[in-house]
Write an enzyme that holds these catalytic residues in place. Structure first.
Site, PDB file in Angstrom:
ATOM      1  CD  GLU A  45      -0.607  -1.576   3.047  1.00  0.00           C
ATOM      2  OE1 GLU A  45      -0.308  -2.530   2.299  1.00  0.00           O
ATOM      3  OE2 GLU A  45      -1.058  -1.722   4.190  1.00  0.00           O
ATOM      4  CB  CYS A 100     -13.875  13.967  27.041  1.00  0.00           C
ATOM      5  SG  CYS A 100     -15.052  14.134  25.690  1.00  0.00           S
ATOM      6  CG  HIS A 152     -10.287  15.628  24.513  1.00  0.00           C
ATOM      7  ND1 HIS A 152      -9.996  14.382  25.020  1.00  0.00           N
ATOM      8  CD2 HIS A 152     -11.523  15.530  23.960  1.00  0.00           C
ATOM      9  CE1 HIS A 152     -11.012  13.562  24.768  1.00  0.00           C
ATOM     10  NE2 HIS A 152     -11.955  14.231  24.138  1.00  0.00           N
ATOM     11  CD  GLU A 167      -6.689  15.155  26.256  1.00  0.00           C
ATOM     12  OE1 GLU A 167      -7.091  16.055  27.024  1.00  0.00           O
ATOM     13  OE2 GLU A 167      -7.413  14.238  25.836  1.00  0.00           O
TER      14      GLU A 167
END
Ligand code: GLN
Length: 539
Positions: A151, A382, A508, A510
Site C-alpha cells: 500500500e 470528556c 480535551h 491535552e
C-alpha cells in the site's frame, strides 16, 4: 526562499519513530527561524482514524479545525508549537475519495482512471497543498508504513516523481533499524542495506539515513553503510535510544542533521538554532529530584499509546513543577468498592480518562466517589467529566439511576444527553462535535484561576453533553458549571469549589499542551497534586 520538501520514509520495521525524527527536525528548523510544517500520509483506506479503536492505531488526535488525526500530529505540535490542520494528515481513503468524486463529476471524461497517474497525481497535489500557501519554508512529509508494503507504493512513486521535479528543493530521509545481536555482540547493517535497496528499486535514492539503534554505531560502520547505500558518511546519523523523546532533537543537532538538511537543499546554515527554552525544559526534566504520582483510570491501560496526549501533557506539567511524573494506570474494569482505597490512596492525583461506551464505566464511578469523598485532586476529561456529573447525580442528588444516554438510552435521569444537533446524525465518521471551540470561564472559579483568564479555546471530540435541564440543581448542590460556550451555552467545565482540586472538562486540554507551552489546566492540576503530596508528607 522557495519551499523545500523533506520526505521521511521508513524501512526494516514499523514503530521506529519516523514521527519523532520528523518532529525533531522540524523543531530544529523552527529554532533556526524557518517556517515549518509537518504532514503525514497514511496508507490505509479509512478516511481518517476517527473510526478506529485505540487497539489499532493508539489515540486519535484532534486538530483545531476539527480533524480526527493520526497521533503523530500530536508529536508534531508538541515539538514545534505549530497548529496542524486537516491538510496535515492525508490517508489513502481520502486520496481515493477525491479521485472517485472527480471521476463521477466527469473531470477525467473519456479516460481510464488509474493508480498511475491519477492516484499519484492526487497524492502529489496534496503533498504540495500546504506549500502553495506560501506560508512555509520547509514542509516535512512523513510517509506512513514501511518501504516494501504494497500500500505504500503509490506514495513512493509520488515521492520519486516529486524528487525529480523539485530537484534541490527536496530531499529524502530514510529511517531504518540497526539490530544488535546479543549472542554475536554485534550491530548488523544488512537490514539497512536491504531497505535502501528496496527504496532504490522504486527509484528513490535517500539523501540521509537515520539509524535507530540501541548501541553506538562506530565511524567505521557509518562509513561502510555510506559506501553501500550511496550517501556521504556525514549523512549517516544514528538515533540511539534515549530516556526521553524530547532529547532526540538535541541528539540530531549534535550530528548536524539540521545543517545537513539546509546544505542539501541549497540553504547556507547561519549560526545555531535557538534551543535555550528547550534545553531549560530538558534540564528541569533531568534534575527533578522528587516525584508526583498520578493515577489514570481508563479501560485501555494495557496500551501505551491510547492516552498519548494525556501522558505527555501530564509529563510536561510535572516537569515544569520540577517533579518526575509517576503515572500509574488503573484499569477501570478492575476497580471496585473492595480495592478502591488500596488503589487510590497512595496517589497524589487522579485522572478519569476520556472514552466511549459502557465498558469500564462503573469503575470510573467507584473511583470518582472515592476521590470526591477523600478530597483527592481529580481531573475528569470528556467522558471523565461526564462521569463526574453522573456520579454526583447518583450520590449527591440522589438519582440512583442517573446516567448518560450513551450508556442507558432509557434512563429517567439523563444528566448527560445527546446534543440536539447529534440526534439526526447516522454516519459515524467525522460527525462528532470536533475541533476548537471558545469557552467562557466564570470569574473566580478554579478553572479561570488556572488559565489566568476567562476566555479560552480548547478542542473537543464528543457527541454527548451536560443536560442543561439539570444545571440549577447541580449548582445548588455544589457542583458548579463554571465554563460554557459563549454561543451555544453548552456546559464545558464543572468543578466543586472547596475541594483541593475537582474539575471536569468536556474538552480535551491535552491536545494543546506542548513542551514550550504546557496547558495551564494540567499545570494547575499537577500543582494541586504536588501540594497534596506535600501535605501528606507533613502528617
Ligand atoms: N463518549 C462520550 C461522548 O461521545 C465522551 C467522548 C470522549 O471522551 N472523547 O460524548
Amino acid at each position: 526562499m522557495e519551499t523545500k520538501y523533506i520526505f521521511v520514509t521508513g524501512g526494516v520495521a514499523s514503530s521506529l519513530g519516523k514521527g519523532i525524527i520528523s518532529s525533531s527536525l522540524a523543531c530544529l528548523l523552527k529554532a533556526r527561524g524557518y517556517r515549518v510544517t509537518i504532514q503525514k500520509f497514511d496508507p490505509y483506506i479509512n478516511i481518517d482514524p476517527g473510526t478506529l479503536n485505540p487497539y489499532e492505531h493508539g489515540e486519535c488526535y484532534v486538530t483545531v479545525d476539527g480533524h480526527e488525526a493520526d497521533l503523530d500530529l500530536g508529536h508534531y505540535e508538541r515539538f514545534t508549537d505549530i497548529k496542524t490542520t486537516r491538510a496535515n494528515n492525508i490517508t489513502t481513503g481520502r486520496i481515493y475519495q477525491s479521485v472517485i468524486n472527480k471521476e463521477r463529476r466527469g473531470d477525467y471524461l473519456g479516460k481510464t482512471v488509474q493508480i498511475v497517474p491519477h492516484i499519484t497525481d492526487e497524492i502529489k497535489r496534496n503533498v504540495k497543498l500546504l506549500g502553495m500557501t506560501g506560508n512555509f519554508d520547509f514542509i516535512i512529509t512523513e510517509i506512513g508504513g514501511t518501504v516494501g508494503d504494497i500500500e505504500s507504493l503509490p506514495y513512493l512513486e509520488s515521492v520519486r516523481q516529486l524528487r525529480w521535479e523539485l530537484g534541490n528543493n527536496s530531499l529524502c530521509i530514510h529511517l531504518t533499524y540497526v539490530p544488535y545481536i546479543a549472542a554475536a555482540k554485534e550491530l548488523k547493517t544488512k537490514p539497512t542495506q536491504h531497505s535502501v535497496k528496496q527504496l532504490q528499486e522504486v527509484g528513490i535514492q535517500p539523501d540521509i539515513l537515520v539509524l535507530r539503534t540501541e548501541k553506538h554505531i562506530s565511524p567505521e560502520m557509518r562509513k561502510k553503510i555510506a559506501l553501500f547505500c550511496n550517501v556521504t558518511p556525514d549523512s549517516v546519523i544514528q538515533s540511539i535510544d534515549v530516556n526521553s523523546i524530547y532529547k532526540v532533537p538535541l541528539k540530531m543537532h549534535e550530528q548536524h542533521l539540521d545543517e545537513i538538511v539546509l546544505r542539501k537543499t541549497g540553504v547556507t546554515p547561519e549560526g545555531e538554532p535557538h534551543m535555550q527554552p528547550w534545553l531549560d525544559f530538558i534540564d528541569k526534566m533531568d534534575n527533578a529530584a522528587q516525584s508526583v504520582t498520578i493515577g489514570l483510570v481508563g479501560k485501555y491501560v494495557e496500551l501505551q499509546d491510547a492516552y498519548k496526549s494525556i501522558n505527555e501533557a501530564l509529563f510536561q506539567a510535572a516537569t515544569y513543577a520540577d517533579r518526575k511524573l509517576k503515572l500509574v494506570y488503573i484499569h477501570s474494569e478492575k476497580i471496585n468498592d473492595s480495592n478502591v482505597d488500596e488503589k487510590l490512596s497512595p496517589l497524589d492525583g487522579v485522572i478519569i480518562a476520556p472514552g466511549f461506551g459502557q465498558r469500564g464505566i462503573e469503575g470510573k464511578f467507584t473511583a470518582l466517589k472515592w476521590c470526591r469523598e477523600h478530597d483527592m485532586p481529580t481531573f475528569g476529561i470528556c467522558l471523565g467529566m461526564q462521569c463526574m456529573v453522573i456520579e454526583f447525580a447518583r450520590n449527591v442528588l440522589g438519582y440512583h439511576d442517573a446516567n448518560s444516554t450513551e450508556m442507558d438510552p432509557q434512563t429517567p435521569h439523563n444528566v448527560i444527553d445527546l446534543m440536539a444537533e447529534q440526534k439526526t446524525i447516522s454516519n459515524l465518521g467525522g460527525t462528532m462535535r470536533l475541533g476548537a471551540f471558545d469557552c467562557t470561564l466564570r470569574p473566580g472559579s478554579r478553572a479561570a484561576e488556572a488559565y489566568g483568564k476567562t476566555e479560552i479555546s480548547e478542542r473537543h471530540r464528543h457527541r454527548f453533553e451536560f443536560n442543561e435541564a439539570y444545571r440549577e440543581e447541580f449548582e445548588k448542590a455544589g457542583m458548579l458549571c463554571v465554563g460554557e460556550n459563549p454561543v451555544s451555552h453548552l456546559v464545558e467545565v464543572v468543578e466543586i469549589p472547596g475541594k483541593r482540586w475537582f474539575i471536569g472538562t468536556q474538552y480535551h486540554p491535552e491536545y494543546s499542551s506542548t513542551v514550550l507551552s504546557p496547558n495551564p489546566i494540567f499545570r494547575s492540576f499537577i500543582d494541586a497534586a504536588v501540594q497534596y503530596h506535600q501535605s501528606k508528607d507533613q502528617h
